[in-house]
Scaffold this motif. Structure first.
Motif, short mmCIF file in Angstrom:
data_model
loop_
_atom_site.label_atom_id
_atom_site.label_comp_id
_atom_site.label_asym_id
_atom_site.label_seq_id
_atom_site.Cartn_x
_atom_site.Cartn_y
_atom_site.Cartn_z
N GLY A 89 0.41 -0.98 -0.16
CA GLY A 89 0.25 -0.34 0.39
C GLY A 89 0.60 1.30 0.36
O GLY A 89 1.85 1.66 0.41
N LEU A 90 0.49 2.09 -0.61
CA LEU A 90 1.04 3.23 -0.88
C LEU A 90 0.58 4.51 0.33
O LEU A 90 1.27 5.96 -0.10
N ASP A 91 -0.32 4.38 0.78
CA ASP A 91 -1.17 5.76 2.09
C ASP A 91 -0.52 4.90 3.15
O ASP A 91 -0.84 3.89 3.76
N TRP A 92 -0.88 5.64 4.21
CA TRP A 92 -0.39 5.60 5.31
C TRP A 92 -0.35 7.57 6.39
O TRP A 92 -0.33 8.38 5.66
N ASP A 93 -0.30 6.45 7.74
CA ASP A 93 0.28 8.10 8.43
C ASP A 93 1.16 7.68 9.53
O ASP A 93 1.89 6.69 8.66
N THR A 94 1.22 8.64 10.41
CA THR A 94 2.33 8.08 11.37
C THR A 94 1.81 7.79 13.19
O THR A 94 0.71 7.90 12.98
N VAL A 95 2.92 7.57 13.33
CA VAL A 95 2.73 6.80 14.95
C VAL A 95 3.76 7.56 15.16
O VAL A 95 4.73 7.47 15.09
N ARG A 96 3.73 8.73 16.73
CA ARG A 96 4.56 8.73 17.97
C ARG A 96 5.15 7.59 18.33
O ARG A 96 4.47 6.84 20.00
N ALA A 97 6.26 7.39 18.61
CA ALA A 97 6.93 6.80 19.60
C ALA A 97 6.58 6.63 20.85
O ALA A 97 7.29 8.19 21.22
N ALA A 98 6.94 6.06 21.83
CA ALA A 98 6.38 5.79 23.25
C ALA A 98 8.05 7.16 23.86
O ALA A 98 8.36 7.57 24.45
N GLY A 99 8.44 6.01 23.01
CA GLY A 99 10.47 6.12 23.52
C GLY A 99 11.27 5.42 24.36
O GLY A 99 12.18 5.26 24.44
N ASN A 100 10.57 4.03 24.74
CA ASN A 100 10.78 3.55 25.18
C ASN A 100 11.19 1.99 24.90
O ASN A 100 10.59 1.85 23.60
N GLY A 101 12.62 1.73 24.70
CA GLY A 101 13.25 0.66 23.94
C GLY A 101 14.67 0.05 24.96
O GLY A 101 14.56 -0.30 25.80
N THR A 102 14.89 -1.07 23.87
CA THR A 102 15.55 -1.88 24.08
C THR A 102 17.60 -2.36 23.41
O THR A 102 16.85 -1.94 22.54
#
Length: 306
Positions: free
Chosen positions: A223-236
């Protein structure tokens, strides 16, 4: 070329045709686990490399001759690097060519290797170039040629070339800054978010799959359509390396570069900060923060969280 250069080149060329490896034997026979790891790392799903009649990928030719982290013993053991090759490298070191970089390789495949094949090999010093000047510095190209045998039959050949060089001195200006990110039409939105201290992940409008780095289309459904999600910032820390060399202006080695798995499930490469480089560990929790370097803002990840 000076007389000294000519004399050194002549001394180096005297090593051409002499052995570089004596009585080479593979540490392990050709085996399915190594073939599987290789194919998984490269994403190679060719059915010829699995099952009862499996063969090894031809490009694994050199893998069966490699000695591992223990390196190449000299003068003892079943596989030894020759005194001639050690002397050649020592001569280059004495000439100031103390750095080394692999430049290219060529392989020739004569027969397939199969699980259970015991590998033997011999390596000769094929050629040593005249002195060459490169962007890295001035040095000499050393080419070795390895013949690989399986069950006494020639299976292939591997030509490997390195540059032994004296690093070029470059004037470092205090004004030198970090390399700028390459901003394109496809990832401009990501870098705009970073300037606002937001780490944005693309989300496919069709199948809702998250993806990083940014792509013009969904790698799952197309698919060519998209939006964005803001990362919460937690990771490993999923994986990491410690950079020691080569030195670059605006960087102070050693420093840790991590492959960070975000809580959202995607991964990003960035620096691990806030913890000594030798304390970084796989699985260590990290937290996103943003740092300004000169006029550019970059996402980094702070370790050492309590």
């Amino acid at each position: 070329m000076t007389d000294h250069d000519g004399d050194l080149t002549a001394r180096l060329k005297a090593y051409e045709g002499r052995p570089a490896t004596l009585a080479g034997t593979g540490k392990d026979p050709v085996n399915l686990p190594m073939i599987r790891h290789w194919c998984e790392a490269l994403g190679d799903t060719n059915p010829a490399y699995t099952g009862p009649g499996a063969v090894a990928p031809p490009t694994m030719l050199q893998a069966w001759t490699m000695t591992g982290l223990s390196g190449h013993p000299s003068g003892s053991g079943p596989t030894t690097r020759s005194q001639a090759y050690d002397a050649l490298l020592a001569l280059l070191d004495e000439a100031g060519c103390t750095s080394v970089v692999a430049t290219d390789c060529e392989q020739e495949y004569l027969r397939p290797l199969r699980p259970g094949n015991e590998i033997t090999f011999d390596t000769v010093i094929e050629s040593v170039s005249a002195r060459k000047t490169t962007k890295l510095g001035t040095g000499y190209f050393v080419t070795t040629r390895t013949r690989v045998h399986a069950a006494g039959e020639l299976a292939g050949a591997h030509r490997f070339r390195i540059l032994k060089y004296a690093p070029a001195r470059r004037k470092q200006s205090p004004a030198e800054t970090r390399p700028r990110p390459v901003v394109s039409r496809d990832n401009a939105g990501f870098w705009e978010g970073v300037q606002r201290h937001e780490l944005l992940i693309q989300r496919c409008a069709g199948c809702q799959a998250l993806r990083f780095p940014w792509l013009p289309g969904c790698d799952r459904c197309g698919g060519l359509d998209w939006d964005t999600v803001r990362a919460a910032g937690n990771g490993t820390v999923h994986s990491y390396v410690v950079m020691h060399h080569p030195p670059f202006p605006a960087f102070e080695p050693p420093y840790a570069v991590g492959l960070i798995e975000l809580a959202e499930g995607v991964r990003i490469v960035s620096n691990v900060v806030g913890v000594p480089y030798d304390k970084v560990r796989i699985g260590m929790p990290v937290r996103l923060e943003f740092r300004r370097y000169d006029d550019v803002v970059l996402p980094v990840f702070r370790g050492g969280l309590s």
